[in-house]
Design an enzyme around this catalytic site. Structure first.
Site, PDB file in Angstrom:
ATOM      1  N   HIS A  48     -18.377  33.276 -41.102  1.00 44.46           N
ATOM      2  CA  HIS A  48     -18.122  32.285 -40.116  1.00 44.46           C
ATOM      3  C   HIS A  48     -20.039  32.209 -39.682  1.00 44.46           C
ATOM      4  O   HIS A  48     -20.649  32.614 -39.017  1.00 44.46           O
ATOM      5  CB  HIS A  48     -17.327  32.250 -39.537  1.00 44.46           C
ATOM      6  CG  HIS A  48     -16.310  32.192 -39.906  1.00 44.46           C
ATOM      7  ND1 HIS A  48     -15.378  31.586 -39.299  1.00 44.46           N
ATOM      8  CD2 HIS A  48     -15.267  33.932 -39.607  1.00 44.46           C
ATOM      9  CE1 HIS A  48     -13.765  31.837 -39.787  1.00 44.46           C
ATOM     10  NE2 HIS A  48     -14.000  33.458 -39.870  1.00 44.46           N
ATOM     11  N   HIS A 101     -11.444  35.812 -29.631  1.00 47.28           N
ATOM     12  CA  HIS A 101     -12.385  35.288 -28.820  1.00 47.28           C
ATOM     13  C   HIS A 101     -11.850  35.149 -27.416  1.00 47.28           C
ATOM     14  O   HIS A 101     -11.145  34.886 -27.811  1.00 47.28           O
ATOM     15  CB  HIS A 101     -12.716  33.771 -29.475  1.00 47.28           C
ATOM     16  CG  HIS A 101     -13.923  33.097 -28.886  1.00 47.28           C
ATOM     17  ND1 HIS A 101     -14.029  31.582 -28.895  1.00 47.28           N
ATOM     18  CD2 HIS A 101     -14.927  33.825 -28.908  1.00 47.28           C
ATOM     19  CE1 HIS A 101     -15.560  31.491 -28.257  1.00 47.28           C
ATOM     20  NE2 HIS A 101     -15.685  33.500 -28.722  1.00 47.28           N
ATOM     21  N   GLU A 107     -12.385  25.949 -22.616  1.00 49.28           N
ATOM     22  CA  GLU A 107     -12.223  25.584 -24.874  1.00 49.28           C
ATOM     23  C   GLU A 107     -11.334  24.553 -24.972  1.00 49.28           C
ATOM     24  O   GLU A 107     -10.119  24.938 -24.508  1.00 49.28           O
ATOM     25  CB  GLU A 107     -12.048  26.737 -25.936  1.00 49.28           C
ATOM     26  CG  GLU A 107     -13.301  27.070 -26.247  1.00 49.28           C
ATOM     27  CD  GLU A 107     -12.739  28.128 -27.303  1.00 49.28           C
ATOM     28  OE1 GLU A 107     -12.135  27.832 -28.316  1.00 49.28           O
ATOM     29  OE2 GLU A 107     -13.686  29.387 -27.555  1.00 49.28           O
ATOM     30  N   HIS A 143      -8.268  34.299 -27.629  1.00 45.31           N
ATOM     31  CA  HIS A 143      -7.810  33.021 -27.869  1.00 45.31           C
ATOM     32  C   HIS A 143      -7.912  33.733 -29.562  1.00 45.31           C
ATOM     33  O   HIS A 143      -9.000  34.601 -29.721  1.00 45.31           O
ATOM     34  CB  HIS A 143      -8.166  31.873 -27.653  1.00 45.31           C
ATOM     35  CG  HIS A 143      -9.040  31.234 -27.750  1.00 45.31           C
ATOM     36  ND1 HIS A 143      -9.527  32.176 -26.562  1.00 45.31           N
ATOM     37  CD2 HIS A 143      -9.918  30.891 -28.622  1.00 45.31           C
ATOM     38  CE1 HIS A 143     -11.377  30.926 -27.019  1.00 45.31           C
ATOM     39  NE2 HIS A 143     -10.943  31.156 -28.107  1.00 45.31           N
ATOM     40  N   HIS A 174      -8.121  27.125 -23.196  1.00 47.26           N
ATOM     41  CA  HIS A 174      -8.186  28.208 -23.467  1.00 47.26           C
ATOM     42  C   HIS A 174      -9.628  28.310 -22.650  1.00 47.26           C
ATOM     43  O   HIS A 174     -10.404  27.816 -22.677  1.00 47.26           O
ATOM     44  CB  HIS A 174      -8.822  28.784 -24.387  1.00 47.26           C
ATOM     45  CG  HIS A 174      -7.740  29.023 -25.135  1.00 47.26           C
ATOM     46  ND1 HIS A 174      -7.435  28.289 -27.248  1.00 47.26           N
ATOM     47  CD2 HIS A 174      -6.099  28.798 -25.635  1.00 47.26           C
ATOM     48  CE1 HIS A 174      -6.666  28.012 -27.539  1.00 47.26           C
ATOM     49  NE2 HIS A 174      -5.354  28.487 -26.479  1.00 47.26           N
TER      50      HIS A 174
HETATM   51 FE   LIG Z   1     -12.553  30.012 -28.673  1.00 46.51          FE
END
Ligand SMILES: [Fe+2]
Ligand SMILES: *[C@@H]1O[C@H](CO)[C@@H](O)[C@H](O)[C@H]1NC(C)=O
Ligand SMILES: *[C@@H]1O[C@H](CO)[C@@H](O)[C@H](O)[C@H]1NC(C)=O
Ligand SMILES: *[C@@H]1O[C@H](CO)[C@@H](O)[C@H](O)[C@H]1NC(C)=O
Length: 439
Positions: A288, A331, A337, A367, A361
């Protein structure tokens, strides 16, 4: 009518008054058509040229003609970050309730509710995240935010936003930015809901593109700025200016419409952008790119590379990465976030995260994909596939550790107390005797 570009030096005249912009100077002894000249400064006078923002407005009466401001209490907007105890849990909200105007008329301003935030408008460093839910237009009322810039993300219902610079129709899947001190009023056409990211002390800008090069992500030409429009309207019953100042609302009366700017020029303007125009860039081999690859706008802090807040989207695109777990990774982040959903189904949480709801989060709060998403995508055939078709999720990512308000945790009654359960079914697949051949 719109003009295209981001942060350009625009000039605009209402076509009813050609030549309303003074020729060759900002503040002549007498302005054309007997207008008043007023400067709106969006940066310190002495900011370097790339960050220097100001516009000159030529108006029928100057803004200063108004009765004194007094406090008003409407909506659940706040900048008190100590109302409730801190909560490091993953938080998720069901779609926020839209008031029915049968019981009570709620307009854009009285329908503002603060969810979370941090920092301080007084020291010009901080962030607020708000939801607006309303179903009534503002009549003879405008809003002026002395504290910061509003990035507005409509989720349901169009907003007709009249500003001192002109009018903008903003539909779901578009966003708009109303910068500090720009007055505006909002007309709605039914049940209306959306998200607001407010930043204090910085303006939104396009992210630097580094090795991406000169094109890509949100392109400057796709931003639209309204063209001059005025009304010369006396309001004998009183026109109300609501001012958000140091986190609180104040109102004052005047007897004329503030949308009396006949012409203007400058680089400090409201603007809108259609998220469909975003040119998404991502991995075409394996793994990613971090979600920062989807940054539409950023409000930079004074630390290089660290934003007060970024506005990031997860637009429809192709997923082609080979030998890759394609949904977002698990993560823990040194940033906070907040996520919202404009429409569709978010790939990492197909259930429970719904349009008009949200999730937070917080700093270092773990999360990631729910158990169903993990199992499904660990087994999936990795054909090229459309991701997020018909969906638009977004994230407000901030370097601030945010406090959540009493409204968000209690009053609104939309907190989903079962959220943590979506990760409960995650089970161990560990087998010390099994090592698959790699790639
Ligand atoms: Fe994240
Ligand atoms: C605050 O929010 C609640 C629940 O959303 C609403 O009922 C109430 O009217 C709001 N308060 C004000 C002062 O608007
Ligand atoms: C609007 O906000 C600006 C600060 O951004 C402030 O200087 C001005 O007095 C406010 N005007 C009104 C009428 O609310
Ligand atoms: C607001 O909601 C009520 C109740 O759902 C509805 O009757 C009314 O038409 C709505 N108002 C607007 C402006 O859409």
């Amino acid at each position: 009518r719109y003009m295209s570009g981001f942060g350009n030096e625009f000039s605009s005249e209402d076509p009813r008054c050609p030549g309303a912009l003074p020729d060759g100077q900002n503040n002549p002894q007498v302005c054309p058509y007997g207008l008043y000249a007023e400067q709106l400064s969006g940066s310190a006078f002495t900011c370097p040229r790339p960050t220097n923002k100001r516009s000159w407005l030529y108006r029928i009466l100057p803004s200063v003609k108004h009765k004194p401001f007094t406090p008003v209490y409407c909506g659940n907007i706040t900048e008190s970050w100590n109302e409730v105890e801190p909560d490091p849990n993953q938080l998720r909200w069901l779609p926020f309730t839209i008031p029915k105007s049968l019981d009570k008329k709620v307009d854009f301003v009285s329908g503002l509710n603060t969810i979370c935030g941090a920092g301080d408008a007084k020291s010009r460093n901080g962030i607020g995240i708000h939801m607006y839910t309303c179903n009534t237009s503002m009549t003879d009322r405008c809003f002026n935010n002395s504290d910061g810039d509003f990035l507005i993300v409509p989720q349901q219902g169009n907003l007709l936003i009249t500003t001192e610079f002109g009018k903008m129709m903003v539909e779901p899947n578009e966003i708009c930015v109303i910068q500090q001190g720009m007055r505006f009023t909002v007309d709605v056409y039914g049940e209306t809901r959306g998200y607001i990211l407010e930043v204090y002390g910085a303006h939104f800008e396009l992210p630097d593109l580094g090795p991406i090069g000169a094109n890509g992500l949100a392109n400057p030409r796709d931003f639209q700025c309204p063209a001059a429009w005025y009304e010369d309207r006396t309001v004998h019953t009183g026109y109300t200016v609501i001012n958000k100042y140091q986190g609180k609302l104040f109102s004052c009366q005047q007897d004329f419409s503030p949308f009396n700017v006949v012409a203007w020029h400058g680089n400090y303007t409201p603007y809108k952008y259609n998220l469909e125009k975003f040119m998404a860039i991502n991995a075409v081999a394996f793994d990613h790119a971090d979600p920062s690859i989807f940054t539409v706008l950023t409000a930079k802090s004074t630390r290089p590379g660290v934003a007060i807040a970024d506005f990031v989207i997860f637009p429809p695109r192709w997923g082609v990465a080979e030998n890759t777990f394609r949904p977002p990774y698990y993560h823990r982040n040194c940033m906070s976030e907040f996520m919202g959903l404009i429409k569709g189904h978010y790939e990492a949480k197909e259930e429970g995260f719904l349009p008009g709801g949200g999730s937070l989060h917080s700093m270092m709060t773990p999360h990631g994909p729910d158990a169903y998403c993990f199992e499904k995508n660990s087994m999936a055939d990795l054909e090229p596939e459309r991701v997020a078709e018909g969906t638009m999720a977004f994230m407000f990512e901030s370097s601030f550790s945010m406090a959540v308000t009493k409204w968000a945790l209690e009053t609104c009654q939309r907190l989903d107390k079962t959220y943590y359960q979506c990760w409960e079914p995650l089970r161990s697949h560990f087998n010390p005797n099994f090592r698959p051949s790699h790639k």
